[in-house]
Design a protein around this motif. Sequence first.
Motif, mmCIF file in Angstrom:
data_model
loop_
_atom_site.group_PDB
_atom_site.id
_atom_site.type_symbol
_atom_site.label_atom_id
_atom_site.label_comp_id
_atom_site.label_asym_id
_atom_site.label_seq_id
_atom_site.Cartn_x
_atom_site.Cartn_y
_atom_site.Cartn_z
ATOM 1 N N MET A 104 58.743 100.650 96.390
ATOM 2 C CA MET A 104 59.824 100.735 95.436
ATOM 3 C C MET A 104 59.640 99.647 94.387
ATOM 4 O O MET A 104 59.425 98.495 94.705
ATOM 5 N N ALA A 105 59.743 100.023 93.127
ATOM 6 C CA ALA A 105 59.629 99.068 92.024
ATOM 7 C C ALA A 105 60.906 98.245 91.910
ATOM 8 O O ALA A 105 61.972 98.657 92.352
ATOM 9 N N THR A 106 60.785 97.062 91.339
ATOM 10 C CA THR A 106 61.954 96.231 91.066
ATOM 11 C C THR A 106 61.908 95.754 89.623
ATOM 12 O O THR A 106 60.862 95.751 88.989
ATOM 13 N N TYR A 107 63.038 95.375 89.101
ATOM 14 C CA TYR A 107 63.123 94.741 87.800
ATOM 15 C C TYR A 107 64.313 93.807 87.813
ATOM 16 O O TYR A 107 65.195 93.938 88.659
ATOM 17 N N ASP A 108 64.325 92.833 86.903
ATOM 18 C CA ASP A 108 65.455 91.917 86.806
ATOM 19 C C ASP A 108 66.551 92.585 85.990
ATOM 20 O O ASP A 108 66.295 93.154 84.926
ATOM 21 N N ALA A 109 67.768 92.511 86.493
ATOM 22 C CA ALA A 109 68.903 93.157 85.846
ATOM 23 C C ALA A 109 70.000 92.142 85.566
ATOM 24 O O ALA A 109 70.121 91.131 86.258
ATOM 25 N N ALA A 110 70.784 92.425 84.550
ATOM 26 C CA ALA A 110 71.958 91.623 84.227
ATOM 27 C C ALA A 110 73.142 92.585 84.145
ATOM 28 O O ALA A 110 73.112 93.547 83.393
ATOM 29 N N LEU A 111 74.160 92.331 84.955
ATOM 30 C CA LEU A 111 75.378 93.120 84.933
ATOM 31 C C LEU A 111 76.526 92.204 84.544
ATOM 32 O O LEU A 111 76.515 91.024 84.878
ATOM 33 N N VAL A 112 77.510 92.750 83.856
ATOM 34 C CA VAL A 112 78.634 91.946 83.376
ATOM 35 C C VAL A 112 79.914 92.374 84.088
ATOM 36 O O VAL A 112 80.310 93.534 84.022
ATOM 37 N N LEU A 113 80.525 91.434 84.795
ATOM 38 C CA LEU A 113 81.834 91.649 85.400
ATOM 39 C C LEU A 113 82.845 90.996 84.465
ATOM 40 O O LEU A 113 82.995 89.775 84.456
ATOM 41 N N LEU A 114 83.499 91.817 83.654
ATOM 42 C CA LEU A 114 84.435 91.322 82.654
ATOM 43 C C LEU A 114 85.854 91.586 83.143
ATOM 44 O O LEU A 114 86.227 92.735 83.398
ATOM 45 N N VAL A 115 86.628 90.503 83.302
ATOM 46 C CA VAL A 115 87.996 90.587 83.808
ATOM 47 C C VAL A 115 88.923 90.016 82.750
ATOM 48 O O VAL A 115 88.702 88.911 82.260
ATOM 49 N N ASP A 116 89.964 90.771 82.389
ATOM 50 C CA ASP A 116 90.892 90.268 81.368
ATOM 51 C C ASP A 116 92.043 89.494 82.005
ATOM 52 O O ASP A 116 92.083 89.316 83.235
ATOM 53 N N SER A 117 92.970 89.037 81.191
ATOM 54 C CA SER A 117 94.051 88.176 81.679
ATOM 55 C C SER A 117 94.986 88.877 82.661
ATOM 56 O O SER A 117 95.670 88.226 83.438
ATOM 57 N N SER A 118 95.009 90.215 82.645
ATOM 58 C CA SER A 118 95.828 90.953 83.619
ATOM 59 C C SER A 118 95.044 91.285 84.885
ATOM 60 O O SER A 118 95.539 92.005 85.741
ATOM 61 N N GLU A 119 93.831 90.763 84.980
ATOM 62 C CA GLU A 119 92.915 90.958 86.096
ATOM 63 C C GLU A 119 92.347 92.375 86.171
ATOM 64 O O GLU A 119 91.861 92.818 87.215
ATOM 65 N N ALA A 120 92.380 93.101 85.045
ATOM 66 C CA ALA A 120 91.729 94.409 84.966
ATOM 67 C C ALA A 120 90.231 94.195 84.767
ATOM 68 O O ALA A 120 89.811 93.268 84.076
ATOM 69 N N VAL A 121 89.435 95.043 85.387
ATOM 70 C CA VAL A 121 87.981 94.963 85.312
ATOM 71 C C VAL A 121 87.470 96.070 84.400
ATOM 72 O O VAL A 121 87.901 97.220 84.504
ATOM 73 N N LEU A 122 86.538 95.713 83.509
ATOM 74 C CA LEU A 122 85.935 96.684 82.607
ATOM 75 C C LEU A 122 84.831 97.448 83.338
ATOM 76 O O LEU A 122 83.898 96.851 83.871
ATOM 77 N N LEU A 123 84.958 98.761 83.377
ATOM 78 C CA LEU A 123 83.924 99.637 83.906
ATOM 79 C C LEU A 123 83.547 100.643 82.831
ATOM 80 O O LEU A 123 84.340 100.927 81.940
ATOM 81 N N GLN A 124 82.360 101.192 82.941
ATOM 82 C CA GLN A 124 81.951 102.250 82.016
ATOM 83 C C GLN A 124 81.508 103.443 82.832
ATOM 84 O O GLN A 124 81.008 103.312 83.943
ATOM 85 N N HIS A 125 81.713 104.620 82.260
ATOM 86 C CA HIS A 125 81.246 105.836 82.916
ATOM 87 C C HIS A 125 79.921 106.217 82.278
ATOM 88 O O HIS A 125 79.847 106.458 81.081
ATOM 89 N N ARG A 126 78.861 106.231 83.055
ATOM 90 C CA ARG A 126 77.533 106.580 82.549
ATOM 91 C C ARG A 126 77.431 108.101 82.461
ATOM 92 O O ARG A 126 77.885 108.813 83.353
#
Length: 83
Positions: free
Chosen positions: A1-23
Motif C-alpha cells: 500500500m502506498a503512503t503520502y503525507d496529508a494535512a487535514l484541517v479540524l476547524l471549530v468555531d466559537s459555538s464548537e461547530a466543526v467544519l466538514l465538507q461533502h466530497r
Amino acid sequence: MATYDAALVLLVDSSEAVLLQHRDDQGLVSPNQWSLPGGHVELGETPEQAAHRELFRETGLTTSELRALWSGPWPYEAASRIR
C-alpha cells in the motif's frame, strides 16, 4: 500500500461547530463522503502550509492560526494517482 503525507484541517468555531465538507462522487479520495478539508503535502511544503493551502482551495476560508495535532504518512492505495 502506498503512503503520502496529508494535512487535514479540524476547524471549530466559537459555538464548537466543526467544519466538514461533502466530497463529490467523482473524487479520487473518499468519494461521496463527509470529510475534513485537506489533502496531500506537496514536495517542499510543510504540513501547516499544506493545511492553509487546502483549507482555502476547498472552502475559500483562511485562518491565521493552525496547530499541528498529528503528522505522518497517510496510507492510501491510490496515492500514486493524485501526486
